[in-house]
Design an enzyme around this catalytic site. Sequence first.
Site, PDB file in Angstrom:
ATOM      1  N   TRP A 154       0.819  -1.216   0.000  1.00 49.67           N
ATOM      2  CA  TRP A 154       0.000   0.000   0.000  1.00 49.67           C
ATOM      3  C   TRP A 154       0.847   1.258   0.000  1.00 49.67           C
ATOM      4  CZ3 TRP A 154      -4.276  -0.551  -2.185  1.00 49.67           C
ATOM      5  CH2 TRP A 154      -4.991  -1.730  -2.067  1.00 49.67           C
ATOM      6  N   ASP A 203      -1.448   6.693   6.116  1.00 47.78           N
ATOM      7  CA  ASP A 203      -2.567   5.881   5.662  1.00 47.78           C
ATOM      8  C   ASP A 203      -2.919   4.941   6.810  1.00 47.78           C
ATOM      9  OD1 ASP A 203      -4.256   4.029   4.543  1.00 47.78           O
ATOM     10  OD2 ASP A 203      -2.949   3.478   2.874  1.00 47.78           O
ATOM     11  N   LYS A 243     -12.743  -1.364   6.808  1.00 45.99           N
ATOM     12  CA  LYS A 243     -12.074  -2.392   7.617  1.00 45.99           C
ATOM     13  C   LYS A 243     -12.567  -2.306   9.067  1.00 45.99           C
ATOM     14  CE  LYS A 243      -8.749  -1.758   4.175  1.00 45.99           C
ATOM     15  NZ  LYS A 243      -8.763  -3.019   3.525  1.00 45.99           N
TER      16      LYS A 243
HETATM   17  N1  PMP Z   1      -4.343   1.521   2.023  1.00 47.37           N
HETATM   18  C1  PMP Z   1      -4.479   0.405   2.750  1.00 47.37           C
HETATM   19  C2  PMP Z   1      -3.610   0.223   3.950  1.00 47.37           C
HETATM   20  C3  PMP Z   1      -5.419  -0.557   2.382  1.00 47.37           C
HETATM   21  O1  PMP Z   1      -5.554  -1.670   3.111  1.00 47.37           O
HETATM   22  C4  PMP Z   1      -6.238  -0.333   1.256  1.00 47.37           C
HETATM   23  C5  PMP Z   1      -7.308  -1.308   0.836  1.00 47.37           C
HETATM   24  N2  PMP Z   1      -7.174  -2.594   1.165  1.00 47.37           N
HETATM   25  C6  PMP Z   1      -6.040   0.830   0.514  1.00 47.37           C
HETATM   26  C7  PMP Z   1      -5.098   1.743   0.939  1.00 47.37           C
HETATM   27  C8  PMP Z   1      -6.870   1.106  -0.687  1.00 47.37           C
HETATM   28  O2  PMP Z   1      -8.157   1.393  -0.258  1.00 47.37           O
HETATM   29  P1  PMP Z   1      -9.390   1.528  -1.232  1.00 47.37           P
HETATM   30  O3  PMP Z   1      -9.653   0.183  -1.813  1.00 47.37           O
HETATM   31  O4  PMP Z   1     -10.461   1.997  -0.324  1.00 47.37           O
HETATM   32  O5  PMP Z   1      -9.029   2.528  -2.263  1.00 47.37           O
END
Ligand code: PMP
Length: 456
Positions: A174, A244, A268
Amino acid sequence: MAMATSPHNLLLKNPNLTPLKNSIFNNPITTTTTNTNTNTRFNLTTKPISIKCAATSQTQTPIQAPLQTQSHQDRVFNFAAGPATLPEKVLLKAQSELYNWRGSGMSVMEMSHRGKEFLSIIQKAESDLRTLLNISDDYSVLFLQGGATTQFAAIPLNLVNPNDTVDFIVTGSWSDKAFKEAQKYSKPSIIWSGKSEKYTKIPSFHDLEQNPDAKFLHICANETIHGVEYKDYPSPKNGLLVADMSSNFCSKPVDVSKFGLIYAGAQKNVGPSGVTIVIIKKDLIGNAQEITPVMLDYKIHADNNSLYNTPPCYGIYMCGLVFEDLLDQGGLVEVEKKNKKKAEILYNAIDGSNGFYRCPVEKSVRSLMNVPFTLEKSELEAEFIKEAAKENMVQLKGHRSVGGMRASIYNAMPLAGVEKLVAFMKDFQATTFFGISATFRSSMTQLSLYAKALFC
Ligand code: PMP
């Protein structure tokens, strides 16, 4: 008059046009279910309400929801990484309010986002989140759309100029994605990467070589796929830390004042997908690059209290219910205690398995939320996942990029779910000899019985 020709009105005037007569919708909403955590029985019954039609002054019983009976046997323990399990109490509360929100005569899904009812919902959600995280008035709280992925672009677009240097610590997929998107709108550099060690570590902060002119330092507080979590936070040279927190948001207390900006997708720990929460220091707002689309401009959203356009109303309502529930539990200090206990039980089971199960993540930075693990005999992993699903424990497959298993044990995963998983793991290990699992052995026994019956 519009009313006179509306289908509803036709139905009221002509009893022969009642297609819903005898339909399943003619039952009152009655839901009985058992709360797994407390064994409290909920009995949610909404009485039929009568509505008056202006044109006919007739009183009619409205369309009613189908009879639903549930018991907690209908629910699985869902270890998905997100969208993820939600607190059962919250789901039941939402269910009881779905059809008619607190006497308003409509569902939250049908409300105007500018009406007083929805305004009360979004304001309460914000104020409860402020209480939970102790967010001061120096910060704006924004309820946005587009997922955390949209923030990967919105952050550089709002905080820096195209030629500005920004620092990234890459501890997993991520933060790597965030870095790559930032390349389009700024000059990011990776000052530390855990890639060569398969993203199992967080760097020591002393050794970080931050760029002296970096405008911010970006981290991913919890890497959902790899299961590494910051237990403390680095101090950026210029003081601006961006995080994030998608997968550990509201899982523990956080000192928001250490951050310039925190962002998190809701799906989450705090609600359904479709809501992204941004907590940003007010003095950082208002400097967006010229090319910034209006929907990504924090100033637009801050000036309009997250109501510049139609927000994800139902999702925000659900987040509000989750925030209320977290406060009811005693706030994030209490929530963290529960999360620590669940994680400890699971990691202990992995570490105490004599290598049958393995978690690759360095102990000091193991995530309380996402627990990746592998089997020594990887050929048994598919069976582990299949057998667990038969026991109502689902979504245990690891992310496709890393394989193995992953148990996401967010706030809403009850202790009972983790205990059940651990008991299953022990059982699976005990019934597996020489790399052959119990199920495989029993299938082989069956086969040999068939063979005997066939040839003898
Ligand atoms: N950052 C993290 C730490 C994530 O776990 C996720 C999604 N699993 C995202 C960003 C991306 O999120 P989204 O699918 O809501 O765009």
